[in-house]
Design a protein around this motif. Structure first.
Motif, short mmCIF file in Angstrom:
data_model
loop_
_atom_site.label_atom_id
_atom_site.label_comp_id
_atom_site.label_asym_id
_atom_site.label_seq_id
_atom_site.Cartn_x
_atom_site.Cartn_y
_atom_site.Cartn_z
N UNK A 127 8.49 -4.41 -3.93
CA UNK A 127 7.71 -4.75 -2.75
C UNK A 127 6.27 -4.28 -2.83
N UNK A 128 5.95 -3.54 -3.88
CA UNK A 128 4.58 -3.06 -4.07
C UNK A 128 3.74 -4.09 -4.82
N UNK A 129 2.43 -4.00 -4.65
CA UNK A 129 1.52 -4.85 -5.40
C UNK A 129 1.55 -4.45 -6.87
N UNK A 166 -4.53 -6.80 0.24
CA UNK A 166 -3.86 -5.51 0.01
C UNK A 166 -4.87 -4.36 0.10
N UNK A 167 -5.56 -4.22 1.22
CA UNK A 167 -6.57 -3.15 1.34
C UNK A 167 -5.98 -1.75 1.20
N UNK A 168 -4.72 -1.59 1.65
CA UNK A 168 -4.09 -0.27 1.55
C UNK A 168 -3.85 0.12 0.09
N UNK A 169 -3.54 -0.86 -0.76
CA UNK A 169 -3.36 -0.58 -2.18
C UNK A 169 -4.69 -0.22 -2.84
N UNK A 170 -5.75 -0.92 -2.45
CA UNK A 170 -7.08 -0.62 -3.00
C UNK A 170 -7.52 0.78 -2.59
#
Length: 655
Positions: free
Chosen positions: A148-150, A357-361
Motif C-alpha cells: 500500500x506504500x508508494x 503523494x505529498x506525505x511520501x515526499x
C-alpha cells in the motif's frame, strides 16, 4: 526488422579519436558493418554510393556541413526522408534536443555514450519512436506496492554527492528506518545522460541530479520540482600528473573534461581557467585554447591518462581523489575554495509524485536530511556505507580511506545543511545565461518547492551554511602560485594504497598484498605442471574443483629457488581481468600477519631494486628500521600467466 549483424551504419564524426571510441561501442553491442564519414558532405556522398545504409549516427558540430544541416538535407530528399537518424552531441540542452527533433532526427544521444545508452537509442529509433512522441507522454503513473506504500524509484550515479541516498538505503535495509509512506528503489546509472533521459521521459519518480540539468528540464516543460539539495561543495578539479610543468602551460591547448555541459563543474572550471588568462570553450570555437569535453564521471581518470591531448578534469568526488591517489593526476582546486557551500546536485521529484503523494515526499526529504547529518557526524561509518553503495561490484576500486578523506576535508562536501537557497540558483542561472550562453531562464520560485525541506530542516535543527562566491580570477592566480611553489604535494596522494595488507616473507624481506585481493591461504598441495609455460609458473592446483594456476614468487622475482617446507604456503589471489575475476596462486616462504598500513607510512618506489622488479611494486611501507614492499596485484601476472586461469589446457592437466 534488420538484425545487428546485417545492419549497415554510417557514422559521421570529424574527430578520429571519437570515431574510434564510438566504433568500439557499436562493436560491443553487435554492430560491425560500419561506414565512416568525417562531415555531412562526405556522408551524403557515401549514402549515394551505399544505398544499403540502415542507420545514420551523426555528430552535431562538424566543419563544413554539420549534423543539423545533414539531417535537414536528408529529410528534404525522397530517398532519405525516412532513413533512421540519431544525432550524437556533446551538448545536452533541451533546446538542442527540440531543435534536432524539429529538423527530423529520430533521437539525440549525448556523447560520450555507454553501450546500453546507444543500444536503447537504436532500438527506439528503429521502432519508429520520435523525440516529439516521447516528449508528449511524460506523465508517470505513481506505482503502489502490495504494502500500500508508494514504490519510489530514484536514480543516482557513483559519486559522493549521492551518499545521503546510500545512507538512507542502508538504514532501511538494516531495519534502522522503516518508512511509513514509501518503499525505496534506487537505480544506479552510468552517467548523467541516462539520468536526465529517465527523469524527462517519466521512467523514474525522482533523481539525484545536477541542479542546472533540473533547471533546463523544467524550462522545457518536464514536470518536476527541486525539493532538496543532495549536498553542498564536494567537487574537485585536477590536472594531468606532470611534475615541474607550469599549470597554465599544461592546460593550454588541451581538453578539459566536465561531467555535463549544464553543471557547476562547467561554471567553476570556466571561472578558474579564465582567471588564468585562458579562453575555455567547446570544440569548433577557434578562439578557445582549452576545450571542454563531456565525459562520464567514472571514466574521467581513464580518459585523462589515456588521451595525449587531455589536460585535466573537474568532477564530483571521489573520482578526483581516486585519480590523485592512483598517480594519474595532481590537484588543482576544490570547488568550495571558489564558491563556499555552493549547491550542485539536487533532489528533483516529478510533479505527479508531489501532487498525489505529498506525505511520501515529506518523509523522504526528512529522512534524507537525517542521513546528511549522520554523514557529517559519523564520516568513518558513512565511508564504509559509501564504498558498498557507490562501488558494489568493485569496478571503481574504491576504498574507505579515500571516501573518509573526501568526507572530512574542511573545504569538501557538506551534507548537514540541505536547504535550497533561491539566490544560489539565481547565481548559477545568471552565469550560465550571461557568461556562457547556456540553459534556459526559469522561474525559480516555481522550480524550488521548499515546503518539504523547510519543515525537515527546521525539525532536524543544525547550522545554516551560507554560500560565499569568491573572486575566481584572484583565487586562480594565487592558487597556481602556491601549487607551483610547493610542487604536487597532496594529502590524497597515497590514499589508494592505504588499507589492510597480508604480510608474507620471501627470504628475509617482508612483502604485502592488499587483503581485499586475498581469497584464501592454503598449505602446499600437489601442483600439476603445465607444458610450455614460464619458468615461474609451477603449474596448477585443483582447489575444491576449481583449477588455479600457481606462480612461485621467488622464481618470478629472480631470487634463489628454495625447497618447500612446512611453512611454505599458497596465497590465492583474486585479480580483475576485463569482465571477470581470475584466481591465481602465489607460493611464498611464509605468511606472517595482517597489518593496517596508513597513507603516511607509504612512499613511492625508489629507482633501485628492492628484491622484486619495480613494475610489480605499488610502494614501500615504513616499519621502524625496515620496510614492507607492497605489491600491485593488478600488475603481478603476465598475460600468459593470467591466461592459464580456467583455461582448457590447465583444466585437463589438473584433472
Amino acid at each position: 526488422m534488420t538484425t545487428a549483424p546485417e545492419m549497415v551504419i554510417l557514422l559521421v564524426e570529424d574527430s578520429a579519436i571519437t570515431r574510434k571510441m564510438e566504433i568500439k561501442v557499436l562493436n560491443s553491442i553487435g554492430y560491425t558493418n560500419i561506414l565512416e564519414a568525417e562531415d555531412g558532405q562526405q556522408a551524403v556522398r557515401m549514402l549515394e554510393q551505399n544505398p544499403q545504409v540502415t542507420l545514420v549516427i551523426s555528430d552535431w558540430n562538424m566543419p563544413g556541413m554539420g549534423g543539423l544541416e545533414l539531417v535537414r538535407y536528408l529529410r528534404s530528399q525522397d530517398a532519405y526522408r525516412d532513413l533512421p537518424f540519431i544525432m550524437a552531441t556533446g551538448r545536452a540542452q533541451m533546446k538542442e534536443r527540440m531543435e534536432a527533433a524539429e529538423a527530423g532526427a529520430n533521437s539525440v544521444i549525448t556523447k560520450p555514450f555507454a553501450p546500453q545508452e546507444l543500444q536503447a537509442a537504436i532500438k527506439d529509433t528503429l521502432a519508429g519512436k520520435t523525440l516529439a512522441g516521447r516528449a508528449a507522454s511524460r506523465m508517470r503513473e505513481p506505482e503502489v506496492a502490495p504494502s500500500g506504500k508508494l514504490r519510489l524509484k530514484i536514480a543516482h550515479i557513483q559519486i559522493t554527492d549521492h551518499l545521503t541516498l546510500g545512507v538512507l538505503k542502508h538504514f532501511i535495509e538494516s531495519g534502522k528506518q522503516t518508512p511509513r509512506h514509501f518503499e525505496l528503489q534506487t537505480q544506479c546509472m552510468s552517467s548523467w545522460n541516462p539520468v536526465q533521459k529517465a527523469l524527462a521521459d517519466g521512467e523514474i519518480d525522482a533523481a539525484f541530479i545536477l541542479g542546472p540539468i533540473a533547471m533546463d528540464l523544467f524550462g522545457y516543460g518536464v514536470p518536476l520540482r527541486i525539493v532538496l539539495l543532495a549536498h553542498k561543495n564536494g567537487s574537485i578539479a585536477v590536472r594531468k600528473k606532470a611534475p615541474g610543468h607550469p599549470v597554465k602551460a599544461l592546460l593550454k591547448g588541451k581538453t578539459f573534461y566536465i561531467p555535463h555541459e549544464l553543471s557547476i563543474h562547467h561554471i567553476l572550471s570556466h571561472m578558474f581557467l579564465q582567471g588564468l588568462g585562458l579562453h575555455p570553450g567547446t570544440a569548433g570555437n577557434k578562439a578557445c585554447d582549452v576545450i571542454f569535453e563531456v565525459a562520464p564521471p567514472v571514466r574521467m581518470p581513464e580518459f585523462l591518462s589515456g588521451q595525449e591531448g587531455a589536460g585535466g578534469f573537474m568532477v564530483a568526488e571521489p573520482i578526483g581523489t581516486k585519480a590523485i591517489a592512483g598517480g594519474i593526476a595532481d590537484e588543482l582546486f576544490l570547488s568550495g575554495e571558489i564558491w563556499e557551500n555552493h549547491p550542485c546536485c539536487v533532489v528533483a521529484v516529478r510533479d505527479e509524485i508531489i501532487e498525489q503523494h505529498p506525505e511520501a515526499v515529506q518523509e523522504l526529504v526528512s529522512l534524507l536530511v537525517q542521513a546528511g547529518k549522520f554523514i557529517s557526524a559519523n564520516p568513518d561509518t558513512a565511508a564504509e556505507i559509501g564504498v558498498e553503495f557507490l562501488d558494489p561490484q568493485g569496478t571503481l576500486g574504491l576504498k574507505k580511506a579515500i571516501l573518509k578523506n573526501v568526507l572530512t576535508d574542511p573545504t569538501g562536501i557538506k551534507t548537514d545543511d540541505l536547504l535550497p537557497v533561491s539566490d544560489d540558483f539565481a547565481k548559477i542561472q545568471d552565469y550560465m545565461a550571461d557568461r556562457m550562453g547556456l540553459g534556459t531562464r526559469v522561474d525559480l520560485n516555481r522550480l524550488l518547492d521548499l515546503r518539504f525541506a523547510e519543515k525537515a530542516c527546521r525539525e532536524a535543527g543544525g547550522i545554516i551554511r551560507r554560500s560565499i562566491l569568491h573572486d575566481a580570477a584572484a583565487f586562480a592566480r594565487e592558487k597556481v602560485k602556491v601549487l607551483e611553489s610547493r610542487g604536487a604535494l597532496s594529502n590524497k596522494a597515497n590514499l589508494d594504497r592505504e588499507g589492510q595488507y597480508l604480510i608474507f616473507h620471501l627470504m628475509d624481506q617482508a612483502y604485502g598484498v592488499d587483503v581485499l585481493s586475498v581469497k584464501e591461504i592454503v598449505g602446499m598441495m600437489p601442483i600439476r605442471s603445465v607444458p610450455e609455460t614460464p619458468r615461474a609458473v609451477k603449474g596448477v592446483v585443483n582447489l575444491r574443483g576449481k583449477v588455479i594456476p600457481v606462480v612461485d614468487l621467488r622464481l618470478k622475482f629472480g631470487l634463489p629457488e628454495l625447497a618447500y617446507h612446512d611453512r611454505t604456503c599458497i596465497v590465492i589471489l583474486e585479480t580483475p581481468q576485463a569482465d571477470r575475476i581470475l584466481h591465481m596462486g602465489i607460493v611464498v616462504d611464509s605468511v606472517s600477519h595482517v597489518e593496517n598500513i596508513k597513507a603516511g607510512q607509504i612512499e613511492d618506489v625508489p629507482a633501485y631494486g628492492l628484491g622484486a622488479p619495480l613494475e610489480y611494486i605499488a610502494g614501500m611501507a615504513k616499519d621502524g628500521d625496515g620496510v614492507r614492499i607492497l605489491l600491485n596485484v593488478h600488475r603481478l601476472f603476465s598475460r600468459k600467466e593470467a591466461s592459464l586461469a580456467g583455461g582448457k589446457d590447465a583444466q585437463r592437466d589438473a584433472a
